[in-house]
Scaffold this motif. Sequence first.
Motif, PDB file in Angstrom:
ATOM      1  N   LEU A   1       0.835  -1.204   0.000  1.00 53.30           N
ATOM      2  CA  LEU A   1       0.000   0.000   0.000  1.00 53.30           C
ATOM      3  C   LEU A   1       0.868   1.251   0.000  1.00 53.30           C
ATOM      4  O   LEU A   1       0.656   2.170  -0.787  1.00 53.30           O
ATOM      5  N   ARG A   2       1.862   1.274   0.888  1.00 47.80           N
ATOM      6  CA  ARG A   2       2.735   2.459   0.993  1.00 47.80           C
ATOM      7  C   ARG A   2       3.428   2.742  -0.332  1.00 47.80           C
ATOM      8  O   ARG A   2       3.449   3.874  -0.812  1.00 47.80           O
ATOM      9  N   GLU A   3       3.962   1.678  -0.944  1.00 50.84           N
ATOM     10  CA  GLU A   3       4.740   1.893  -2.173  1.00 50.84           C
ATOM     11  C   GLU A   3       3.872   2.311  -3.350  1.00 50.84           C
ATOM     12  O   GLU A   3       4.372   2.776  -4.365  1.00 50.84           O
ATOM     13  N   ASN A   4       2.564   2.117  -3.224  1.00 49.72           N
ATOM     14  CA  ASN A   4       1.672   2.485  -4.325  1.00 49.72           C
ATOM     15  C   ASN A   4       0.727   3.626  -3.963  1.00 49.72           C
ATOM     16  O   ASN A   4      -0.237   3.895  -4.683  1.00 49.72           O
ATOM     17  N   GLY A   5       1.004   4.276  -2.819  1.00 48.05           N
ATOM     18  CA  GLY A   5       0.224   5.447  -2.414  1.00 48.05           C
ATOM     19  C   GLY A   5      -1.242   5.152  -2.166  1.00 48.05           C
ATOM     20  O   GLY A   5      -2.107   5.981  -2.451  1.00 48.05           O
TER      21      GLY A   5
END
Length: 212
Positions: free
Chosen positions: A163-167
């Motif tokens: 989730l973090r890496e894909n915003g």
Amino acid sequence: MTQTIKVAMPKGRIYKKASELFREAGIPVRPDVDESRKLVIELPEIGMEFILAKPVDVPTYVEYGVADIGIVGKDVLLEESRDVYELLDLGIARCRMSVIALPDWTPGIYQRVATKYPNLASQYFREQGQQVEVIKLNGSIELAPLIGLADRIVDLVETGQTLRENGLMERETILDITSRLVANRVSYRMKNAEIQSVCDALSKVIPVKTGI
Ligand code: PRP
């Protein structure tokens, strides 16, 4: 005479944790067989046979009795709704199933949700009174909101890194998930002593919940 127990093991991310649990329980499953192409591993010295399966197929093998028992995530178990006995919560591969969207998501008139779990997602949104179109995908679900295929997704979150890496943002949790030990109903009666002894050995080494 003891009978051979056939175990359906999920290849991939659960395998490492599940095989570790078996070894702690005194059942010598190798940690690396998952990486070879061999699909059936026999351990005649302890009366067991391991079938390396695609995780989503484990409940099918167990329902049809080609495996007596199997290891499967609660997510797959609920999505597939196969007729198997759930014997034990193994407490491994802990994660959650969530509704996820881009941070600026707002409910539109026509909503699309992409997921690997169309049955669970449809049921969830029906219960919430939300009308959505569910689109089944087979992996990399996080792509869907990024490229405009869906407004939201229903997917698993473990560390939150994807989730973090894909915003993307987690909006609601639908379900907490762990792996389960399941059994074929007939096998459970016919090979009860053998299955029960595997179940007892595993239940002694189940990790304590650390709280997420
Ligand atoms: C799962 C899941 C998420 C990710 C979550 O995908 O569908 O994409 O792991 O883990 P994280 O919170 O630790 O980042 P998987 O790697 O099994 O592959 P898939 O995308 O092909 O389903």
